[in-house]
Design an enzyme around this catalytic site. Structure first.
Site, short mmCIF file in Angstrom:
data_model
loop_
_atom_site.label_atom_id
_atom_site.label_comp_id
_atom_site.label_asym_id
_atom_site.label_seq_id
_atom_site.Cartn_x
_atom_site.Cartn_y
_atom_site.Cartn_z
N ASP A 148 0.83 -1.20 0.00
CA ASP A 148 0.00 0.00 0.00
C ASP A 148 0.88 1.26 0.00
O ASP A 148 2.08 1.20 0.28
CB ASP A 148 -0.92 -0.01 1.23
CG ASP A 148 -2.23 0.70 1.01
OD1 ASP A 148 -2.34 1.48 0.04
OD2 ASP A 148 -3.16 0.49 1.81
N ASP A 197 -10.84 1.79 -3.08
CA ASP A 197 -11.37 1.57 -1.73
C ASP A 197 -12.89 1.65 -1.72
O ASP A 197 -13.53 1.22 -0.75
CB ASP A 197 -10.80 2.62 -0.77
CG ASP A 197 -9.42 2.25 -0.25
OD1 ASP A 197 -8.99 1.11 -0.46
OD2 ASP A 197 -8.77 3.11 0.37
#
Length: 711
Positions: free
Chosen positions: A456, A526
């Site tokens: 990430d 997301d």
């Protein structure tokens, strides 16, 4: 094998990209001209028209057109602002599956060379194009803009472009379809580490009229760059309003604030742009990009990606060993194949209990996990699961041991670095930082049984600068940090070739074909609201196969779980739920979805995509349908989604790729209904004529598995 010509004397240089291409030639002054481009571009004839009347193949500042922005702008060592290139040399190198053509140009006055590189992939019909710049001037030159390509097209008055500029986090892959108007439209991304949250570096262009799935000219472009990118569409109309306009398309790295100081003898390589030109609509653009992505980009393209269960939306940072073991138990019971432990597992003196602390301190938090990661990996293995872990190697919280020990390791200018999301970016231009970032993955994988990593990056660059760069070249960071970060990723792949890697950057912030070469898949966004995700995945599917698009079932948007499962099944399927809090009906839907995923994910991830009903349709955005097929066997999985209420006539799903004389077993699944699926036999002719649209209520779905009857 190379075929070299020392001097280009006006003869045509033809590049056949597989069904389309281009022709370039040098005019009497040596300037490179675009003679042909498009479906017949590689066979364009020079004829009797003077070459000087053809458009520049690559406009430069001061090179002839004073009224339009150039593709290349350089400040030379002596302060001169103009660059005028003449063709010097062409070479052709046969490569596996294509050829590499290099056109070498030089400035007519300065010791500066610009090489045009074109790599063909005829099997897919995708062309990669970029420039490389090198010089032997007395001192550094400054590259002010450095587009990778700049073709000139003719655009009809009703030409259209589809671009994907959204609102940032959780709004990736927004479909923006619009006409072209006179002037320059610039589509740029920023942020460096996660620029694609704002604008995916892809573009669809329909120069001859409104875009269509199965008809008309359609161009697809993808800038292969892990940093800031830019498309410029410069439209200049002719005097006749009905006549096509000139469209100069400039593509490459975004040079805003990224002027590059290039030393003598150093080669500057601009990002490659992958592009194609189809005459049968967007479906053909998609087919070509999927073939090319599988052949040239994705790691292990023939490996079916696993069903992943993630703990993030079940626990966020608040968990302990018992909680994770319970989720592993439930994941195994459902039939998942990987359990991914997300953020929050590390930090000692600064435990990672929220996003304010601990990032950079990659030791297990013994307060949460007193026995470390090994018992979790062992528990997963005992339940038939592989174990995965989340890392964010490129970042640091100021509240961490790492920052206390190495405050000089961060990207910064002369000011005190500003926090963003409570963190700073580590500077990959520092040798020790690159080794540290690679070692983060080493440490995460030190326990046996960990074979999956989610990588990430949750912060953009806001204070560009590096202690490794001189005062006159701080702007070089925007380019150099991309290459340095790729070097870290390459090292991780070298050290851990069998580990599957998911690419994430605050969601879909790194959806580019270049960075993806180091990974197996990316986290699409997301935003996992299934209604929104249908549209996101629809847009993304124009350039990436489903194997690359991680899609998880969550409670985002408050939609029914069965509907979320059906949507996630059309990507790389996974779950991100509190499995212990599911109702009996939700558990049954998830269990059925996992079983369905194991039957269909090979087709979804590796089959040919057919888009049937668009959720982007101007008249009706309430429905979507798509199919994944095995062209060799006609085996098909078909997804239909009713997103919203609609008073428009229901579509018919015509499966025109099937054999009309064959018989097929049709298994229809409604995940909202317990008790399995309905199985019938249908003739190919019936299915070609169309499956009826059975969905009427919003947030409902159907999945059909269609298999030819053998014998």
């Amino acid at each position: 094998m190379a075929d070299d010509n020392a001097v280009v004397d006006g003869s045509a240089v033809r590049v056949d990209a597989g069904g389309w291409g281009l022709t370039w030639a040098a005019d009497d002054a040596g300037c490179l001209r675009q003679v042909g481009l498009g479906p017949e571009g590689a066979t364009a004839q020079l004829g009797e028209i003077p070459l000087a009347l053809f458009p520049d193949a690559y406009p430069t500042y001061g090179g002839g057109d004073a009224l339009r922005p150039p593709a290349l702008r350089i400040t030379h060592a002596d302060g001169s602002l103009t660059t005028r290139l003449v063709v010097e040399h062409v070479s052709r190198m046969v490569e596996p599956g294509g050829e590499h053509v290099t056109m070498r140009c030089r400035d007519e006055r300065f010791h500066l060379h610009v090489e045009h590189h074109l790599r063909t992939h005829p099997a897919s019909g995708v062309l990669e194009q970029w420039v490389e710049i090198l010089h032997e001037e007395p001192g550094p030159v400054r590259l002010m803009s450095y587009d990778s390509m700049s073709p000139l097209l003719l655009a009809s008055p009703d030409a259209e472009v589809v671009q994907f500029v959204g609102g940032g986090w959780a709004d990736e892959w927004r479909w923006n379809e619009e006409g072209l108007s006179p002037g320059t439209k610039s589509l740029a991304s920023f942020g460096g580490v996660q620029p694609h949250l704002q604008a995916a570096p892809m573009l669809l262009l329909s120069p001859s009229g409104p875009g269509s799935e199965r008809s008309g000219d359609s161009l697809g472009c993808s800038i292969q760059w892990g940093g800031n990118t830019r498309f410029d569409l410069d439209v200049r109309p002719k005097g006749d309003l009905a006549a096509p306009s000139e469209l100069r398309l400039r593509c490459g790295a975004n040079p805003l604030g990224a002027e590059y100081l290039l030393d003598p003898g150093v080669r500057f390589v601009a990002p490659a742009v992958a592009w194609t030109w189809a005459t049968t609509g967007r479906a053909e653009v998609t087919r070509r990009f999927h073939i090319w992505t599988r052949e040239r980009v994705l790691r292990d393209p023939n490996r079916v990606r696993p069903v992943v269960a993630n703990n993030w939306e079940a626990t966020f940072f608040d968990f302990d060993e018992a909680r994770i073991l319970d989720l592993i138990d439930q994941s195994g019971e459902l039939g998942a194949e990987v359990f991914l432990l997300d953020d929050g597992w590390f930090g000692t003196n600064h435990p990672r209990d929220d996003d304010t602390a601990g990032l950079g301190d990659w030791d297990v938090d013994r307060a949460k996990l007193p026995n470390g990661l090994a018992p979790l990996a062992d528990a997963a293995a005992a339940r038939g699961l592989r174990f995965g872990i989340w890392v964010e190697p490129e970042m640091v919280n100021p509240l961490s041991e790492l920052y206390v020990d190495h405050p000089d390791w961060v990207v910064r200018d002369s000011r005190e670095p500003a926090e963003h999301r409570n963190q700073l970016v580590l500077d990959p231009l520092i040798d020790e930082v690159r080794e540290f970032e690679a070692s983060v993955v080493d440490r995460a994988l030190c326990d046996p049984g960990i074979s999956y990593v989610k990588w990430d990056a949750n912060r953009p660059i806001t204070d560009p600068g590096s202690t490794q760069l001189g005062p006159d070249r701080q702007a070089n960071l925007w380019v150099d940090q991309v290459h340095a970060t790729w070097a870290v990723m390459d090292e991780v792949v070298r050290r851990h070739p069998e580990v599957e890697l998911m690419l994430c950057a605050s969601g879909g912030g790194r959806t580019d074909h270049a960075t993806l070469r180091r990974f197996h898949e990316f986290w699409t966004s997301d935003n996992t609201d299934p209604v929104t995700r249908v549209r996101m995945q629809w847009a993304c599917s124009h350039f990436f196969p489903a194997a690359a698009m991680a899609a998880h079932v969550t409670r985002w948007g408050g939609r029914p779980i069965h509907f979320g499962c059906a949507v996630a099944l059309s990507g790389r399927f996974g779950l991100d739920l509190d499995l212990l809090a599911l109702s009996s009906d939700e558990w049954a839907a998830c269990r059925s979805a996992v079983a369905l995923a194991k039957r269909t994910q090979r087709l979804v991830q590796q089959g040919r995509l057919v888009r049937l009903v668009s959720p982007m349709d101007r008249a009706d955005r309430s429905r979507a349908a798509l199919a994944c097929i095995d062209p060799g066997s006609d085996e098909t999985v078909l997804f239909a989604y009713q997103l919203e209420a609609s008073n428009r006539p229901s579509p018919s799903l015509m499966l025109d790729w099937l054999d009309p004389d064959a018989t097929y077993t049709v298994t229809e699944t409604d995940l909202a209904v317990a008790g399995g699926a309905a199985v019938t036999q249908r003739s190919g002719r019936e299915l070609i004529d169309g499956l009826d649209w059975q969905l009427t209520e919003p947030e409902t779905a159907r999945v059909w598995e269609i298999t030819p009857v053998r014998g």
